[in-house]
Design an enzyme around this catalytic site. Structure first.
Site, mmCIF file in Angstrom:
data_model
loop_
_atom_site.group_PDB
_atom_site.id
_atom_site.type_symbol
_atom_site.label_atom_id
_atom_site.label_comp_id
_atom_site.label_asym_id
_atom_site.label_seq_id
_atom_site.Cartn_x
_atom_site.Cartn_y
_atom_site.Cartn_z
ATOM 1 N N HIS A 17 -5.178 5.139 2.387
ATOM 2 C CA HIS A 17 -6.451 5.824 2.151
ATOM 3 C C HIS A 17 -6.258 6.945 1.111
ATOM 4 O O HIS A 17 -7.064 7.085 0.193
ATOM 5 C CB HIS A 17 -6.963 6.498 3.437
ATOM 6 N N LYS A 41 -19.095 4.082 19.921
ATOM 7 C CA LYS A 41 -17.757 3.481 19.941
ATOM 8 C C LYS A 41 -16.696 4.554 20.141
ATOM 9 O O LYS A 41 -16.705 5.576 19.444
ATOM 10 C CB LYS A 41 -17.517 2.769 18.598
ATOM 11 N N ARG A 91 -6.620 -3.644 -0.492
ATOM 12 C CA ARG A 91 -5.202 -3.977 -0.346
ATOM 13 C C ARG A 91 -4.917 -5.397 -0.816
ATOM 14 O O ARG A 91 -3.801 -5.726 -1.179
ATOM 15 C CB ARG A 91 -4.764 -3.840 1.115
ATOM 16 N N SER A 128 -4.974 1.522 9.626
ATOM 17 C CA SER A 128 -5.025 2.486 10.719
ATOM 18 C C SER A 128 -4.644 1.816 12.039
ATOM 19 O O SER A 128 -3.905 2.392 12.854
ATOM 20 C CB SER A 128 -6.433 3.069 10.844
#
Ligand code: PNS
Length: 158
Positions: A17, A41, A91, A128
């Protein structure tokens, strides 16, 4: 003044990031990091802590500001902030397949363009979720996330 929006969960921020944010800052006068806050969430880290990790990890002289958003369309935030583009780091092909429909939908809704920035291949395997899993089971994620994030992940497993 040119401004872009780099949205994401940043849960937690990785060095991939940060690589994208630094690249975006080289292209735009101001980078707004939009941290998605989804009240429905349960995240890995609370949004305040995710923002704190970002603040501690970004160089002071980078033209970056951080905003939390939630319960709203990204395009509405983009319009409100008057950004020229949404910027996303890629990516590889899997990211592109995931990001393309969102970019097309966002353009359909308001005309906002999404700019894709190829990331440093050093971080191609870094997400992550993966770093959190690796750290949870005792793996070393040094160099893949900022030290402050690594320390928080290690602390969580104790
Ligand atoms: O880091 P992520 O979780 O892949 O980021 C996805 C994110 C937060 C950029 C995306 O889910 C989003 O912007 N959601 C906000 C609601 C929205 O606008 N949804 C429609 C997207 S086309």
């Amino acid at each position: 003044m040119s401004r872009c929006l780099c949205p994401g969960s940043y849960d937690p921020v990785t060095n991939g990031h940060l690589d994208s944010l630094v690249r975006a800052a080289a292209l735009y006068d101001e980078v707004v990091v939009g941290v998605l806050h989804n009240p429905a969430k349960q995240g890995r880290f609370p949004v305040e802590q995710r923002i704190d990790f970002l603040k501690q990890s970004l160089a002071d002289d980078l033209p970056v500001r951080i905003e939390a958003y939630g319960g709203r369309l990204l395009v509405d935030i983009a319009q409100e902030l008057d950004v020229h583009a949404i910027v996303k780091g890629l990516r590889g092909g899997t990211d592109f397949a995931y990001e393309l429909p969102m970019a097309l939908m966002n353009r359909h809704l308001t005309g906002v363009e999404t700019v894709f920035l190829p990331g440093d291949p050093l971080f191609e395997h870094v997400s992550s979720s993966l770093v959190t899993e690796v750290a949870t089971y005792g793996g070393d994620v040094t160099g893949l996330v900022p030290d402050v994030v690594r320390d928080a992940l290690v602390a969580r497993r104790q």
